[in-house]
Design a protein around this motif. Structure first.
Motif, short mmCIF file in Angstrom:
data_model
loop_
_atom_site.label_atom_id
_atom_site.label_comp_id
_atom_site.label_asym_id
_atom_site.label_seq_id
_atom_site.Cartn_x
_atom_site.Cartn_y
_atom_site.Cartn_z
N VAL A 44 0.98 -0.91 0.29
CA VAL A 44 0.46 -0.43 0.15
C VAL A 44 0.81 0.75 0.06
CG1 VAL A 44 -1.49 1.33 1.42
CG2 VAL A 44 -1.73 -1.46 1.75
N ASP A 45 2.10 1.10 0.80
CA ASP A 45 2.64 2.12 0.44
C ASP A 45 3.95 1.78 0.75
OD1 ASP A 45 4.37 4.30 1.58
OD2 ASP A 45 3.08 4.58 3.67
N PRO A 46 4.66 2.27 -0.72
CA PRO A 46 6.02 1.72 -0.90
C PRO A 46 7.09 2.30 0.08
CG PRO A 46 4.97 3.06 -3.29
CD PRO A 46 4.05 3.11 -1.23
N ARG A 47 7.10 3.52 1.25
CA ARG A 47 8.00 3.83 1.70
C ARG A 47 8.15 2.86 3.02
NH1 ARG A 47 5.16 9.49 3.78
NH2 ARG A 47 3.83 7.52 3.68
N TRP A 48 7.20 1.79 3.11
CA TRP A 48 6.42 0.74 4.27
C TRP A 48 7.94 -0.50 3.74
CZ3 TRP A 48 5.02 -4.21 2.97
CH2 TRP A 48 4.77 -5.02 3.77
N LEU A 49 7.78 -0.48 2.37
CA LEU A 49 8.58 -1.69 2.26
C LEU A 49 10.08 -1.25 1.37
CD1 LEU A 49 9.16 -4.20 0.80
CD2 LEU A 49 8.81 -3.14 -1.56
N VAL A 50 10.38 -0.04 1.26
CA VAL A 50 11.63 0.25 1.34
C VAL A 50 12.68 0.54 2.99
CG1 VAL A 50 12.94 2.79 1.80
CG2 VAL A 50 11.55 2.13 -0.27
N ARG A 51 11.75 0.52 4.15
CA ARG A 51 12.21 0.27 5.64
C ARG A 51 11.47 -0.88 5.52
NH1 ARG A 51 7.75 4.45 6.09
NH2 ARG A 51 7.07 2.51 6.54
N LEU A 52 11.46 -2.06 5.22
CA LEU A 52 11.08 -3.24 5.41
C LEU A 52 12.81 -3.95 4.52
CD1 LEU A 52 9.90 -5.90 6.84
CD2 LEU A 52 9.30 -6.56 4.16
N VAL A 53 13.05 -3.76 3.94
CA VAL A 53 14.44 -4.24 3.01
C VAL A 53 15.02 -3.72 3.76
CG1 VAL A 53 15.46 -4.17 1.07
CG2 VAL A 53 12.93 -4.28 0.81
N ALA A 54 15.53 -2.16 4.14
CA ALA A 54 16.36 -1.88 4.86
C ALA A 54 16.62 -2.44 6.46
CB ALA A 54 16.37 -0.21 4.92
N ARG A 55 15.12 -2.44 6.85
CA ARG A 55 15.87 -2.90 7.98
C ARG A 55 16.82 -4.12 7.43
NH1 ARG A 55 11.29 -1.51 9.03
NH2 ARG A 55 9.76 -2.73 9.14
N HIS A 56 16.09 -5.33 6.77
CA HIS A 56 16.70 -6.63 6.64
C HIS A 56 17.59 -7.11 6.12
CE1 HIS A 56 13.96 -8.08 10.11
NE2 HIS A 56 12.98 -7.29 8.98
N ALA A 57 18.37 -6.19 4.46
CA ALA A 57 19.11 -6.25 4.64
C ALA A 57 20.33 -6.55 4.34
CB ALA A 57 19.88 -4.83 3.00
N PRO A 58 21.56 -7.21 4.69
CA PRO A 58 21.83 -7.67 2.76
C PRO A 58 20.69 -8.87 2.45
CG PRO A 58 23.75 -8.26 3.71
CD PRO A 58 22.18 -8.13 4.48
N GLU A 67 10.40 -0.40 -10.09
CA GLU A 67 10.34 1.37 -9.53
C GLU A 67 10.50 1.14 -7.43
OE1 GLU A 67 7.32 -0.13 -10.85
OE2 GLU A 67 8.26 0.78 -13.03
N LEU A 68 9.91 -0.14 -7.32
CA LEU A 68 10.34 -0.31 -5.54
C LEU A 68 11.60 -0.69 -5.53
CD1 LEU A 68 6.88 -1.72 -4.45
CD2 LEU A 68 8.01 0.45 -4.04
N ALA A 69 12.39 -2.00 -6.41
CA ALA A 69 13.99 -1.84 -6.76
C ALA A 69 14.98 -0.74 -6.29
CB ALA A 69 14.39 -2.68 -7.00
N ALA A 70 13.70 0.46 -7.01
CA ALA A 70 14.78 1.26 -7.03
C ALA A 70 15.08 2.29 -6.13
CB ALA A 70 13.90 2.61 -8.64
N ALA A 74 17.56 3.66 -3.61
CA ALA A 74 17.97 5.70 -3.83
C ALA A 74 17.99 5.88 -2.23
CB ALA A 74 17.09 6.02 -4.45
N ARG A 75 17.87 4.78 -1.71
CA ARG A 75 17.72 5.18 -0.38
C ARG A 75 18.55 4.74 0.65
NH1 ARG A 75 13.90 5.46 4.11
NH2 ARG A 75 14.73 5.91 5.93
N ALA A 76 19.32 3.46 0.28
CA ALA A 76 20.58 2.79 1.11
C ALA A 76 21.88 4.22 0.07
CB ALA A 76 20.42 1.67 -0.07
N GLN A 77 21.92 4.35 -0.62
CA GLN A 77 22.67 5.13 -1.59
C GLN A 77 22.37 6.66 -0.60
OE1 GLN A 77 21.70 5.18 -5.42
NE2 GLN A 77 23.59 3.71 -5.72
N GLU A 78 21.38 6.92 0.09
CA GLU A 78 21.44 7.91 0.22
C GLU A 78 21.63 7.96 2.14
OE1 GLU A 78 17.60 10.29 2.88
OE2 GLU A 78 17.10 10.09 0.23
N THR A 79 21.37 6.60 3.16
CA THR A 79 21.71 6.69 4.12
C THR A 79 23.68 6.65 4.39
OG1 THR A 79 19.78 5.53 4.66
CG2 THR A 79 21.38 4.87 6.10
N LEU A 80 24.13 5.86 2.87
CA LEU A 80 25.53 5.83 3.48
C LEU A 80 26.06 7.28 3.27
CD1 LEU A 80 26.12 2.51 0.88
CD2 LEU A 80 26.56 2.17 3.02
N SER A 81 25.23 7.79 2.39
CA SER A 81 25.69 9.40 2.22
C SER A 81 26.29 9.87 3.43
CB SER A 81 25.26 10.37 1.03
OG SER A 81 24.20 10.96 1.46
#
Length: 84
Positions: A44-58, A67-70, A74-81
């Motif tokens: 429902v909310d792409p931000r939810w999925l991005v947070r879920l994947v970030a929590r459990h990466a890699p 689009e969701l993979a991108a 983008a979020r991971a690169q932003e965080t690393l920066s």
């Protein structure tokens, strides 16, 4: 349960996070020969999925849609920066 007409995402789960489908609104799950699993779930909310994947990466990878993979990349690169 998310609405059935919400976008469908496909995730690849490593063995370390094979428990995730027990806690997510998964609509399909496919076992792979390499011990990993692919799961489909409505998002429902792409931000939810991005947070879920970030929590459990890699251990979680967004396979589709692109689009969701991108969005995750983008979020991971932003965080690393923040650390470079």
């Amino acid at each position: 349960m998310p609405p059935a007409d919400s976008p469908l995402a496909t995730l690849l789960l490593d063995a370390e996070v094979r428990w995730l489908p027990d806690y997510l609104p998964v609509v399909a799950q496919r076992e792979r020969a390499d011990g990993r699993a692919e799961v489909d779930l409505h998002v429902v909310d792409p931000r939810w999925l991005v947070r879920l994947v970030a929590r459990h990466a890699p251990h979680v990878v967004v396979l589709a849609p692109a689009e969701l993979a991108a969005a995750f990349t983008a979020r991971a690169q932003e965080t690393l920066s923040l650390y470079v």
